[in-house]
Write an enzyme that holds these catalytic residues in place. Structure first.
Site, PDB file in Angstrom:
ATOM      1  N   HIS A   1      -4.902  -1.885   1.996  1.00 51.61           N
ATOM      2  CA  HIS A   1      -3.943  -2.523   1.074  1.00 51.61           C
ATOM      3  C   HIS A   1      -2.554  -2.543   1.719  1.00 51.61           C
ATOM      4  O   HIS A   1      -1.827  -3.517   1.636  1.00 51.61           O
ATOM      5  CB  HIS A   1      -3.945  -1.756  -0.251  1.00 51.61           C
ATOM      6  CG  HIS A   1      -3.767  -0.263  -0.122  1.00 51.61           C
ATOM      7  ND1 HIS A   1      -4.639   0.531   0.615  1.00 51.61           N
ATOM      8  CD2 HIS A   1      -2.806   0.579  -0.584  1.00 51.61           C
ATOM      9  CE1 HIS A   1      -4.222   1.784   0.576  1.00 51.61           C
ATOM     10  NE2 HIS A   1      -3.111   1.844  -0.150  1.00 51.61           N
ATOM     11  N   ARG A   2      -2.223  -1.453   2.405  1.00 52.61           N
ATOM     12  CA  ARG A   2      -0.888  -1.325   3.025  1.00 52.61           C
ATOM     13  C   ARG A   2      -0.733  -2.318   4.172  1.00 52.61           C
ATOM     14  O   ARG A   2       0.316  -2.897   4.367  1.00 52.61           O
ATOM     15  CB  ARG A   2      -0.717   0.125   3.502  1.00 52.61           C
ATOM     16  CG  ARG A   2       0.619   0.447   4.126  1.00 52.61           C
ATOM     17  CD  ARG A   2       0.893   1.925   4.110  1.00 52.61           C
ATOM     18  NE  ARG A   2       0.921   2.453   2.765  1.00 52.61           N
ATOM     19  CZ  ARG A   2      -0.002   3.271   2.248  1.00 52.61           C
ATOM     20  NH1 ARG A   2      -1.014   3.700   2.986  1.00 52.61           N
ATOM     21  NH2 ARG A   2       0.072   3.660   0.989  1.00 52.61           N
TER      22      ARG A   2
ATOM     23  N   GLY B   1      -4.557  11.860   0.437  1.00 56.24           N
ATOM     24  CA  GLY B   1      -4.595  11.217  -0.882  1.00 56.24           C
ATOM     25  C   GLY B   1      -6.016  10.867  -1.301  1.00 56.24           C
ATOM     26  O   GLY B   1      -6.951  11.663  -1.172  1.00 56.24           O
TER      27      GLY B   1
ATOM     28  N   GLU C   1      11.366   7.485  -9.509  1.00 54.77           N
ATOM     29  CA  GLU C   1      10.436   6.391  -9.815  1.00 54.77           C
ATOM     30  C   GLU C   1      10.215   6.395 -11.321  1.00 54.77           C
ATOM     31  O   GLU C   1       9.817   7.405 -11.886  1.00 54.77           O
ATOM     32  CB  GLU C   1       9.091   6.603  -9.108  1.00 54.77           C
ATOM     33  CG  GLU C   1       9.151   6.307  -7.628  1.00 54.77           C
ATOM     34  CD  GLU C   1       7.786   6.414  -6.931  1.00 54.77           C
ATOM     35  OE1 GLU C   1       6.759   6.602  -7.603  1.00 54.77           O
ATOM     36  OE2 GLU C   1       7.776   6.300  -5.700  1.00 54.77           O
TER      37      GLU C   1
ATOM     38  N   ASP D   1       5.153   1.323  -3.021  1.00 59.55           N
ATOM     39  CA  ASP D   1       4.472   2.088  -4.051  1.00 59.55           C
ATOM     40  C   ASP D   1       3.019   1.650  -4.062  1.00 59.55           C
ATOM     41  O   ASP D   1       2.735   0.452  -4.043  1.00 59.55           O
ATOM     42  CB  ASP D   1       5.133   1.854  -5.415  1.00 59.55           C
ATOM     43  CG  ASP D   1       4.820   2.985  -6.371  1.00 59.55           C
ATOM     44  OD1 ASP D   1       4.590   4.119  -5.905  1.00 59.55           O
ATOM     45  OD2 ASP D   1       4.790   2.744  -7.598  1.00 59.55           O
TER      46      ASP D   1
HETATM   47  P1  ITT Z   1       6.700   7.794  -1.676  1.00 57.21           P
HETATM   48  O1  ITT Z   1       7.730   8.812  -1.348  1.00 57.21           O
HETATM   49  O2  ITT Z   1       6.655   6.671  -0.667  1.00 57.21           O
HETATM   50  O3  ITT Z   1       6.734   7.275  -3.113  1.00 57.21           O
HETATM   51  P2  ITT Z   1       4.142   8.970  -2.507  1.00 57.21           P
HETATM   52  O4  ITT Z   1       3.210   9.904  -1.790  1.00 57.21           O
HETATM   53  O5  ITT Z   1       4.742   9.431  -3.797  1.00 57.21           O
HETATM   54  O6  ITT Z   1       5.271   8.541  -1.462  1.00 57.21           O
HETATM   55  P3  ITT Z   1       2.916   6.664  -3.884  1.00 57.21           P
HETATM   56  O7  ITT Z   1       3.668   6.977  -5.129  1.00 57.21           O
HETATM   57  O8  ITT Z   1       2.965   5.268  -3.387  1.00 57.21           O
HETATM   58  O9  ITT Z   1       3.343   7.617  -2.669  1.00 57.21           O
HETATM   59  O10 ITT Z   1       1.377   7.015  -3.994  1.00 57.21           O
HETATM   60  C1  ITT Z   1       0.729   7.260  -5.203  1.00 57.21           C
HETATM   61  C2  ITT Z   1      -0.449   8.174  -4.971  1.00 57.21           C
HETATM   62  O11 ITT Z   1      -1.467   7.444  -4.314  1.00 57.21           O
HETATM   63  C3  ITT Z   1      -0.128   9.393  -4.104  1.00 57.21           C
HETATM   64  O12 ITT Z   1      -0.783  10.511  -4.667  1.00 57.21           O
HETATM   65  C4  ITT Z   1      -0.734   9.077  -2.756  1.00 57.21           C
HETATM   66  O13 ITT Z   1      -1.263  10.255  -2.157  1.00 57.21           O
HETATM   67  C5  ITT Z   1      -1.850   8.082  -3.113  1.00 57.21           C
HETATM   68  N1  ITT Z   1      -1.960   7.060  -2.085  1.00 57.21           N
HETATM   69  C6  ITT Z   1      -1.102   6.030  -1.848  1.00 57.21           C
HETATM   70  N2  ITT Z   1      -1.504   5.293  -0.803  1.00 57.21           N
HETATM   71  C7  ITT Z   1      -2.647   5.865  -0.356  1.00 57.21           C
HETATM   72  C8  ITT Z   1      -3.538   5.597   0.703  1.00 57.21           C
HETATM   73  O14 ITT Z   1      -3.337   4.616   1.577  1.00 57.21           O
HETATM   74  N3  ITT Z   1      -4.595   6.391   0.849  1.00 57.21           N
HETATM   75  C9  ITT Z   1      -4.821   7.422   0.013  1.00 57.21           C
HETATM   76  N4  ITT Z   1      -4.030   7.760  -1.006  1.00 57.21           N
HETATM   77  C10 ITT Z   1      -2.948   7.001  -1.194  1.00 57.21           C
END
Ligand code: ITT
Length: 187
Positions: free
Chosen positions: A168-169, A141, A37, A66
Protein backbone atom coordinates in the site's frame (compact mmCIF):
# COMPACT_ATOMS: atom_id res chain seq x y z
CA UNK A 1 18.50 14.57 -6.34
CA UNK A 2 15.51 16.19 -4.65
CA UNK A 3 15.37 16.08 -0.85
CA UNK A 4 12.06 15.50 0.90
CA UNK A 5 11.46 15.40 4.65
CA UNK A 6 9.40 12.51 6.03
CA UNK A 7 7.92 13.20 9.45
CA UNK A 8 7.30 9.91 11.24
CA UNK A 9 8.03 8.28 14.57
CA UNK A 10 8.18 4.88 12.87
CA UNK A 11 11.65 3.71 11.69
CA UNK A 12 10.17 0.86 9.59
CA UNK A 13 8.02 3.25 7.60
CA UNK A 14 10.99 5.54 7.11
CA UNK A 15 13.22 2.75 5.78
CA UNK A 16 10.52 1.52 3.39
CA UNK A 17 9.92 5.03 2.03
CA UNK A 18 13.66 5.64 1.67
CA UNK A 19 14.12 2.44 -0.37
CA UNK A 20 11.07 3.02 -2.57
CA UNK A 21 11.70 6.70 -3.29
CA UNK A 22 15.39 6.22 -4.01
CA UNK A 23 14.35 4.62 -7.32
CA UNK A 24 12.54 7.82 -8.20
CA UNK A 25 15.55 10.03 -7.52
CA UNK A 26 14.53 11.34 -4.08
CA UNK A 27 16.67 11.55 -0.98
CA UNK A 28 14.59 11.29 2.17
CA UNK A 29 15.46 13.09 5.36
CA UNK A 30 13.94 11.61 8.51
CA UNK A 31 12.25 14.02 10.90
CA UNK A 32 11.65 11.76 13.89
CA UNK A 33 8.66 13.34 15.54
CA UNK A 34 5.41 12.11 17.07
CA UNK A 35 2.66 14.58 16.17
CA UNK A 36 -0.99 14.80 17.26
CA UNK A 37 -3.43 12.64 15.27
CA UNK A 38 -7.17 13.28 15.65
CA UNK A 39 -9.70 10.44 15.80
CA UNK A 40 -11.69 10.56 12.56
CA UNK A 41 -13.52 8.20 10.20
CA UNK A 42 -11.02 8.45 7.35
CA UNK A 43 -7.23 8.40 7.07
CA UNK A 44 -7.44 11.44 4.78
CA UNK A 45 -9.13 13.59 7.45
CA UNK A 46 -6.50 12.56 9.99
CA UNK A 47 -3.66 13.34 7.60
CA UNK A 48 -5.00 16.75 6.59
CA UNK A 49 -5.41 17.76 10.22
CA UNK A 50 -1.87 16.67 11.12
CA UNK A 51 -0.43 18.44 8.05
CA UNK A 52 -1.97 21.71 9.21
CA UNK A 53 -0.46 21.32 12.67
CA UNK A 54 2.98 20.39 11.31
CA UNK A 55 3.07 23.11 8.65
CA UNK A 56 3.70 25.68 11.37
CA UNK A 57 6.56 23.65 12.79
CA UNK A 58 8.44 21.81 10.01
CA UNK A 59 10.26 23.22 7.01
CA UNK A 60 8.57 22.41 3.67
CA UNK A 61 8.48 20.36 1.52
CA UNK A 62 7.68 17.51 3.89
CA UNK A 63 5.28 14.59 3.98
CA UNK A 64 3.59 12.34 6.51
CA UNK A 65 1.79 9.05 6.08
CA UNK A 66 -1.10 7.41 7.89
CA UNK A 67 -1.81 3.75 7.29
CA UNK A 68 -4.57 1.40 8.40
CA UNK A 69 -5.74 -2.17 8.05
CA UNK A 70 -9.41 -2.43 7.02
CA UNK A 71 -10.95 -5.87 7.62
CA UNK A 72 -14.02 -6.35 5.44
CA UNK A 73 -16.00 -8.70 7.70
CA UNK A 74 -15.44 -6.33 10.65
CA UNK A 75 -16.85 -3.36 8.68
CA UNK A 76 -13.42 -1.89 8.12
CA UNK A 77 -12.18 -2.27 11.71
CA UNK A 78 -9.52 -1.32 12.88
CA UNK A 79 -9.09 1.13 9.93
CA UNK A 80 -8.29 4.60 11.25
CA UNK A 81 -7.90 3.13 14.76
CA UNK A 82 -5.15 0.74 13.70
CA UNK A 83 -2.45 2.26 15.87
CA UNK A 84 -4.52 2.01 19.04
CA UNK A 85 -5.75 -1.49 18.19
CA UNK A 86 -2.23 -2.70 17.44
CA UNK A 87 -1.07 -1.40 20.83
CA UNK A 88 -4.02 -2.87 22.75
CA UNK A 89 -5.12 -6.07 20.95
CA UNK A 90 -2.07 -6.74 18.80
CA UNK A 91 -1.97 -9.40 16.09
CA UNK A 92 -3.06 -12.13 18.52
CA UNK A 93 -6.16 -10.11 19.43
CA UNK A 94 -7.09 -9.56 15.78
CA UNK A 95 -6.71 -13.28 15.03
CA UNK A 96 -8.90 -14.07 18.03
CA UNK A 97 -11.60 -11.70 16.74
CA UNK A 98 -11.43 -13.47 13.36
CA UNK A 99 -11.47 -17.00 14.81
CA UNK A 100 -14.81 -18.15 13.38
CA UNK A 101 -14.91 -15.78 10.42
CA UNK A 102 -14.59 -17.32 6.94
CA UNK A 103 -14.45 -14.06 4.95
CA UNK A 104 -10.86 -12.98 5.64
CA UNK A 105 -10.61 -10.21 3.05
CA UNK A 106 -8.80 -7.06 4.16
CA UNK A 107 -7.37 -3.92 2.58
CA UNK A 108 -4.23 -2.14 3.75
CA UNK A 109 -4.47 1.59 3.02
CA UNK A 110 -1.84 4.30 3.02
CA UNK A 111 -2.54 8.01 2.77
CA UNK A 112 0.33 10.41 2.28
CA UNK A 113 -0.04 14.07 3.13
CA UNK A 114 2.40 16.39 1.41
CA UNK A 115 3.03 20.03 2.31
CA UNK A 116 4.77 22.05 -0.38
CA UNK A 117 4.72 25.83 -0.96
CA UNK A 118 2.07 26.09 1.80
CA UNK A 119 -0.31 23.85 -0.13
CA UNK A 120 -1.48 20.41 1.03
CA UNK A 121 -1.92 17.32 -1.18
CA UNK A 122 -2.90 13.73 -0.44
CA UNK A 123 -2.03 10.48 -2.27
CA UNK A 124 -3.74 7.17 -1.48
CA UNK A 125 -2.46 3.63 -2.04
CA UNK A 126 -4.33 0.40 -1.32
CA UNK A 127 -3.41 -3.27 -1.38
CA UNK A 128 -6.09 -5.94 -1.14
CA UNK A 129 -5.45 -9.21 0.60
CA UNK A 130 -6.46 -11.52 3.43
CA UNK A 131 -5.93 -11.99 7.15
CA UNK A 132 -3.79 -15.07 7.80
CA UNK A 133 -4.96 -17.89 10.10
CA UNK A 134 -1.86 -17.52 12.27
CA UNK A 135 1.11 -15.20 12.84
CA UNK A 136 3.66 -15.84 10.08
CA UNK A 137 7.04 -14.14 9.83
CA UNK A 138 8.41 -11.35 11.94
CA UNK A 139 8.51 -7.94 10.32
CA UNK A 140 6.65 -5.15 12.08
CA UNK A 141 3.07 -4.13 12.91
CA UNK A 142 0.42 -6.14 11.09
CA UNK A 143 2.94 -7.56 8.56
CA UNK A 144 2.83 -11.11 10.02
CA UNK A 145 -0.96 -11.40 9.56
CA UNK A 146 -1.56 -9.64 6.21
CA UNK A 147 -1.39 -11.71 2.99
CA UNK A 148 -1.43 -9.47 -0.10
CA UNK A 149 -3.23 -10.82 -3.16
CA UNK A 150 -1.23 -12.36 -5.99
CA UNK A 151 2.07 -13.19 -4.28
CA UNK A 152 1.63 -16.87 -3.57
CA UNK A 153 -0.06 -16.63 -0.20
CA UNK A 154 2.90 -15.18 1.72
CA UNK A 155 2.38 -12.56 4.42
CA UNK A 156 4.04 -9.14 4.14
CA UNK A 157 6.44 -10.37 6.84
CA UNK A 158 7.35 -13.50 4.88
CA UNK A 159 7.88 -11.41 1.73
CA UNK A 160 10.66 -9.42 3.45
CA UNK A 161 12.13 -6.84 1.05
CA UNK A 162 9.66 -7.90 -1.65
CA UNK A 163 6.90 -6.31 0.44
CA UNK A 164 8.00 -2.99 -1.08
CA UNK A 165 7.03 -4.21 -4.56
CA UNK A 166 3.36 -4.68 -3.74
CA UNK A 167 2.65 -2.67 -0.61
CA UNK A 168 0.00 0.00 0.00
CA UNK A 169 2.88 2.34 0.89
CA UNK A 170 4.63 1.75 -2.41
CA UNK A 171 1.49 2.76 -4.30
CA UNK A 172 0.92 6.01 -2.40
CA UNK A 173 4.64 6.93 -2.60
CA UNK A 174 4.64 6.25 -6.35
CA UNK A 175 1.71 8.59 -6.84
CA UNK A 176 3.52 11.31 -4.92
CA UNK A 177 6.72 10.76 -6.91
CA UNK A 178 4.95 10.99 -10.27
CA UNK A 179 3.09 14.09 -9.09
CA UNK A 180 6.48 15.70 -8.42
CA UNK A 181 7.84 14.78 -11.85
CA UNK A 182 4.77 16.30 -13.56
CA UNK A 183 5.14 19.45 -11.43
CA UNK A 184 8.81 19.82 -12.36
CA UNK A 185 8.05 19.47 -16.10
CA UNK A 186 5.51 22.34 -16.01
CA UNK A 187 6.88 25.64 -17.37
P1 ITT B 1 3.62 7.68 12.46
O1 ITT B 1 4.51 8.34 13.44
O2 ITT B 1 4.11 7.82 11.04
O3 ITT B 1 2.14 8.03 12.59
P2 ITT B 1 2.72 5.02 13.33
O4 ITT B 1 3.51 3.79 13.68
O5 ITT B 1 1.86 5.63 14.39
O6 ITT B 1 3.77 6.08 12.75
P3 ITT B 1 0.37 4.65 11.59
O7 ITT B 1 -0.48 5.44 12.52
O8 ITT B 1 0.32 5.02 10.15
O9 ITT B 1 1.91 4.65 12.03
O10 ITT B 1 0.06 3.10 11.63
C1 ITT B 1 -1.09 2.57 12.21
C2 ITT B 1 -0.81 1.16 12.69
O11 ITT B 1 -0.71 0.31 11.57
C3 ITT B 1 0.49 1.03 13.49
O12 ITT B 1 0.24 0.17 14.59
C4 ITT B 1 1.46 0.37 12.54
O13 ITT B 1 2.31 -0.53 13.24
C5 ITT B 1 0.52 -0.38 11.57
N1 ITT B 1 1.06 -0.33 10.22
C6 ITT B 1 1.09 0.74 9.38
N2 ITT B 1 1.68 0.43 8.22
C7 ITT B 1 2.04 -0.88 8.32
C8 ITT B 1 2.70 -1.78 7.47
O14 ITT B 1 3.18 -1.43 6.28
N3 ITT B 1 2.89 -3.03 7.90
C9 ITT B 1 2.45 -3.42 9.12
N4 ITT B 1 1.83 -2.63 9.99
C10 ITT B 1 1.63 -1.37 9.61
Amino acid sequence: MKTLRFVTSNPHKFREAETILENYGFRIEWIELKYPEIQADTLKEIVLHSLKWLSERVEQPFFIEDAGLFIHSLNGFPGPYSSYVFKTLGNEGILKLMEDIKDRRATFKSVIGLAVDDKHYTFCGETNGFIAQSIRGALWGFDPIFIPEGVGGLTYAELGDKKNLVSHRRKSLELMASWFSRKVKKP
